[in-house]
Scaffold this active site. Structure first.
Site, PDB file in Angstrom:
ATOM      1  CG  ASN A   7      -1.813   1.159   1.341  1.00  0.00           C
ATOM      2  OD1 ASN A   7      -1.379   2.288   1.141  1.00  0.00           O
ATOM      3  ND2 ASN A   7      -3.065   0.939   1.665  1.00  0.00           N
ATOM      4  CG  ASP A   9      -3.107   4.657   0.748  1.00  0.00           C
ATOM      5  OD1 ASP A   9      -3.169   4.489  -0.483  1.00  0.00           O
ATOM      6  OD2 ASP A   9      -3.953   4.199   1.554  1.00  0.00           O
ATOM      7  CG  HIS A  10       0.973   6.361   4.735  1.00  0.00           C
ATOM      8  ND1 HIS A  10       0.009   7.319   4.977  1.00  0.00           N
ATOM      9  CD2 HIS A  10       0.514   5.222   5.310  1.00  0.00           C
ATOM     10  CE1 HIS A  10      -0.966   6.789   5.695  1.00  0.00           C
ATOM     11  NE2 HIS A  10      -0.683   5.516   5.898  1.00  0.00           N
ATOM     12  NE  ARG A  18       6.516  21.632   3.051  1.00  0.00           N
ATOM     13  CZ  ARG A  18       7.779  21.979   3.261  1.00  0.00           C
ATOM     14  NH1 ARG A  18       8.553  22.318   2.268  1.00  0.00           N
ATOM     15  NH2 ARG A  18       8.272  21.957   4.472  1.00  0.00           N
ATOM     16  CG  HIS A  43      -8.288   4.077   1.212  1.00  0.00           C
ATOM     17  ND1 HIS A  43      -8.452   3.956   2.581  1.00  0.00           N
ATOM     18  CD2 HIS A  43      -9.500   4.418   0.728  1.00  0.00           C
ATOM     19  CE1 HIS A  43      -9.714   4.222   2.884  1.00  0.00           C
ATOM     20  NE2 HIS A  43     -10.371   4.511   1.785  1.00  0.00           N
ATOM     21  NE  ARG A  45      -9.341   8.378   4.354  1.00  0.00           N
ATOM     22  CZ  ARG A  45      -9.516   7.477   5.327  1.00  0.00           C
ATOM     23  NH1 ARG A  45      -8.698   6.465   5.447  1.00  0.00           N
ATOM     24  NH2 ARG A  45     -10.489   7.623   6.190  1.00  0.00           N
ATOM     25  NE  ARG A  49      -7.568  11.406   5.411  1.00  0.00           N
ATOM     26  CZ  ARG A  49      -8.014  10.804   6.522  1.00  0.00           C
ATOM     27  NH1 ARG A  49      -7.209  10.036   7.227  1.00  0.00           N
ATOM     28  NH2 ARG A  49      -9.248  10.972   6.916  1.00  0.00           N
ATOM     29  CG  HIS A  50      -3.545   9.143   1.425  1.00  0.00           C
ATOM     30  ND1 HIS A  50      -4.448   8.422   0.670  1.00  0.00           N
ATOM     31  CD2 HIS A  50      -3.676   8.676   2.696  1.00  0.00           C
ATOM     32  CE1 HIS A  50      -5.076   7.570   1.439  1.00  0.00           C
ATOM     33  NE2 HIS A  50      -4.656   7.697   2.686  1.00  0.00           N
ATOM     34  CD  GLU A  70      -7.041  -0.385   1.175  1.00  0.00           C
ATOM     35  OE1 GLU A  70      -7.183   0.670   1.820  1.00  0.00           O
ATOM     36  OE2 GLU A  70      -6.176  -1.209   1.435  1.00  0.00           O
ATOM     37  CB  THR A 100      -5.492   4.511   9.447  1.00  0.00           C
ATOM     38  OG1 THR A 100      -5.434   3.442   8.491  1.00  0.00           O
ATOM     39  CG2 THR A 100      -5.465   3.921  10.850  1.00  0.00           C
ATOM     40  CB  THR A 101      -9.462   1.679   7.414  1.00  0.00           C
ATOM     41  OG1 THR A 101      -9.007   2.343   6.240  1.00  0.00           O
ATOM     42  CG2 THR A 101     -10.851   1.148   7.191  1.00  0.00           C
ATOM     43  CD  GLU A 151      -7.323  -5.964   3.140  1.00  0.00           C
ATOM     44  OE1 GLU A 151      -7.728  -5.554   2.041  1.00  0.00           O
ATOM     45  OE2 GLU A 151      -6.446  -5.384   3.815  1.00  0.00           O
ATOM     46  CG  HIS A 190      -5.493  -1.717   9.485  1.00  0.00           C
ATOM     47  ND1 HIS A 190      -5.057  -1.151  10.648  1.00  0.00           N
ATOM     48  CD2 HIS A 190      -6.016  -0.729   8.751  1.00  0.00           C
ATOM     49  CE1 HIS A 190      -5.338   0.142  10.614  1.00  0.00           C
ATOM     50  NE2 HIS A 190      -5.907   0.430   9.479  1.00  0.00           N
ATOM     51  N   GLY A 191      -2.000  -2.672  10.070  1.00  0.00           N
ATOM     52  CA  GLY A 191      -1.116  -2.662  11.244  1.00  0.00           C
ATOM     53  C   GLY A 191      -0.049  -3.747  11.222  1.00  0.00           C
ATOM     54  N   GLY A 212       1.103  -1.378   4.382  1.00  0.00           N
ATOM     55  CA  GLY A 212       1.463  -0.035   3.950  1.00  0.00           C
ATOM     56  C   GLY A 212       2.409   0.674   4.887  1.00  0.00           C
ATOM     57  CG  HIS A 213       2.301   3.501   8.919  1.00  0.00           C
ATOM     58  ND1 HIS A 213       3.162   3.305   9.979  1.00  0.00           N
ATOM     59  CD2 HIS A 213       2.167   4.838   8.792  1.00  0.00           C
ATOM     60  CE1 HIS A 213       3.508   4.477  10.477  1.00  0.00           C
ATOM     61  NE2 HIS A 213       2.912   5.420   9.770  1.00  0.00           N
TER      62      HIS A 213
HETATM   63  N1  PXP Z   1      -5.920  -2.978   4.216  1.00  0.00           N
HETATM   64  C1  PXP Z   1      -6.862  -1.997   4.285  1.00  0.00           C
HETATM   65  C2  PXP Z   1      -8.241  -2.322   3.856  1.00  0.00           C
HETATM   66  C3  PXP Z   1      -6.536  -0.711   4.733  1.00  0.00           C
HETATM   67  O1  PXP Z   1      -7.489   0.247   4.789  1.00  0.00           O
HETATM   68  C4  PXP Z   1      -5.196  -0.431   5.092  1.00  0.00           C
HETATM   69  C5  PXP Z   1      -4.830   0.948   5.520  1.00  0.00           C
HETATM   70  O2  PXP Z   1      -4.967   1.818   4.442  1.00  0.00           O
HETATM   71  C6  PXP Z   1      -4.252  -1.469   4.985  1.00  0.00           C
HETATM   72  C7  PXP Z   1      -4.641  -2.736   4.566  1.00  0.00           C
HETATM   73  C8  PXP Z   1      -2.811  -1.263   5.300  1.00  0.00           C
HETATM   74  O3  PXP Z   1      -2.659  -0.939   6.650  1.00  0.00           O
HETATM   75  P1  PXP Z   1      -1.256  -0.446   7.187  1.00  0.00           P
HETATM   76  O4  PXP Z   1      -0.955   0.849   6.508  1.00  0.00           O
HETATM   77  O5  PXP Z   1      -1.467  -0.329   8.650  1.00  0.00           O
HETATM   78  O6  PXP Z   1      -0.260  -1.519   6.797  1.00  0.00           O
END
Ligand code: PXP
Length: 240
Positions: A7, A9-10, A18, A43, A45, A49-50, A70, A100-101, A151, A190-191, A212-213
């Site tokens: 992912n 997104d970040h 910026r 994602h 959104r 935002r990103h 997503e 976040t979600t 998921e 997630h996480g 992602g993160h």
């Molecule tokens: N899966 C879904 C559905 C999410 O919304 C996210 C966060 O955007 C992730 C996975 C990835 O989560 P993380 O950034 O905590 O790894």
């Protein structure tokens, strides 16, 4: 075999800080693919935002692997998905004020609406995953409305430790078994990070992890190539 969806997104979060053109998420996506990512996840959104609409369009054109979009189950997003044709859509709940979600979709409470959205995405020939908490009632509801995949939200597992974490892990194990027995593909995310990913990657029914993160955070320090390939190696060695 277990796949890694990265992912990005970040990468866009840093760019939007910026509101300029750097870093370019597409560059990160292509480097992640070269380092072993099996797919790229974004994602889009509602508040943009990103990730921006343009990012999704460019990624669709240039990716060699799979694009997972997503999105919230809204008319606007269904229209964008139907035009851009990602390889899969993952429907997620969305609240503007969240960082976040925060939780999975409540499929049971939105059966009619989600049925319509899945139907529209299927009409555009896009497979649909539902992002849900590891709860049997949500999994059965997902199957009832013809979701192709679930998921599993691993947030509760990722945010706890010790006995409580083991309980959440057990919920994920049982949910993965149930979903697979009902004929749905099973992904999770997630996480997840370099420490907690192993127990999740060991669950045989899970086909793909979306992360992602932790990967993008590590990439800031060691580069995206090292960050992605370290995660992929950890996942692969968990399966041996
Ligand atoms: N899966 C879904 C559905 C999410 O919304 C996210 C966060 O955007 C992730 C996975 C990835 O989560 P993380 O950034 O905590 O790894």
């Amino acid at each position: 075999m277990i796949r890694l969806g990265v992912n990005i997104d970040h990468v866009a979060t840093v760019r939007e800080a910026r509101q300029g053109s750097s870093p370019e998420p597409t560059s990160a996506a292509l480097m992640a693919e070269l380092a072993g990512a099996d797919g790229i996840v974004v994602h889009l959104r509602e508040d943009r935002r990103h990730i921006q609409d343009r990012d999704v369009r460019i990624l669709r054109e240039v990716l060699q692997s799979r694009l997972c979009l997503e999105m919230a189950a809204t008319d606007e997003m269904v229209e964008i998905a139907s035009k851009t044709k990602p390889d899969v859509v993952s429907l997620v709940p969305e609240r503007r004020e969240e960082l976040t979600t925060e939780g999975g979709l409540d499929v049971l409470s939105h059966l009619d609406h989600l049925t319509k959205v899945i139907h529209a995405l299927h009409a555009a020939e896009i497979p649909v995953a539902l992002f849900i908490d590891p709860e049997p009632k949500q999994i059965k509801a997902a199957q009832k409305i013809a979701a192709d995949a679930i998921e599993i939200h691993t947030g509760r597992y990722a945010n706890t430790q010790g006995a409580l974490q083991r309980t959440h892990l057990n919920d994920i194990v049982e949910s993965a078994k149930l979903a697979a027995s009902l004929g749905m593909r099973v992904n999770a995310g997630h996480g997840l990070d370099y420490h907690n990913v192993v127990s999740i990657a060991q669950i045989p029914e899970i086909e793909e992890l979306n992360i992602g993160h932790s990967i993008i955070s590590r990439a800031v320090l060691v580069g995206i190539t090292a960050a992605v390939s370290e995660m992929k190696s950890l996942m692969m060695s968990s399966r041996r």
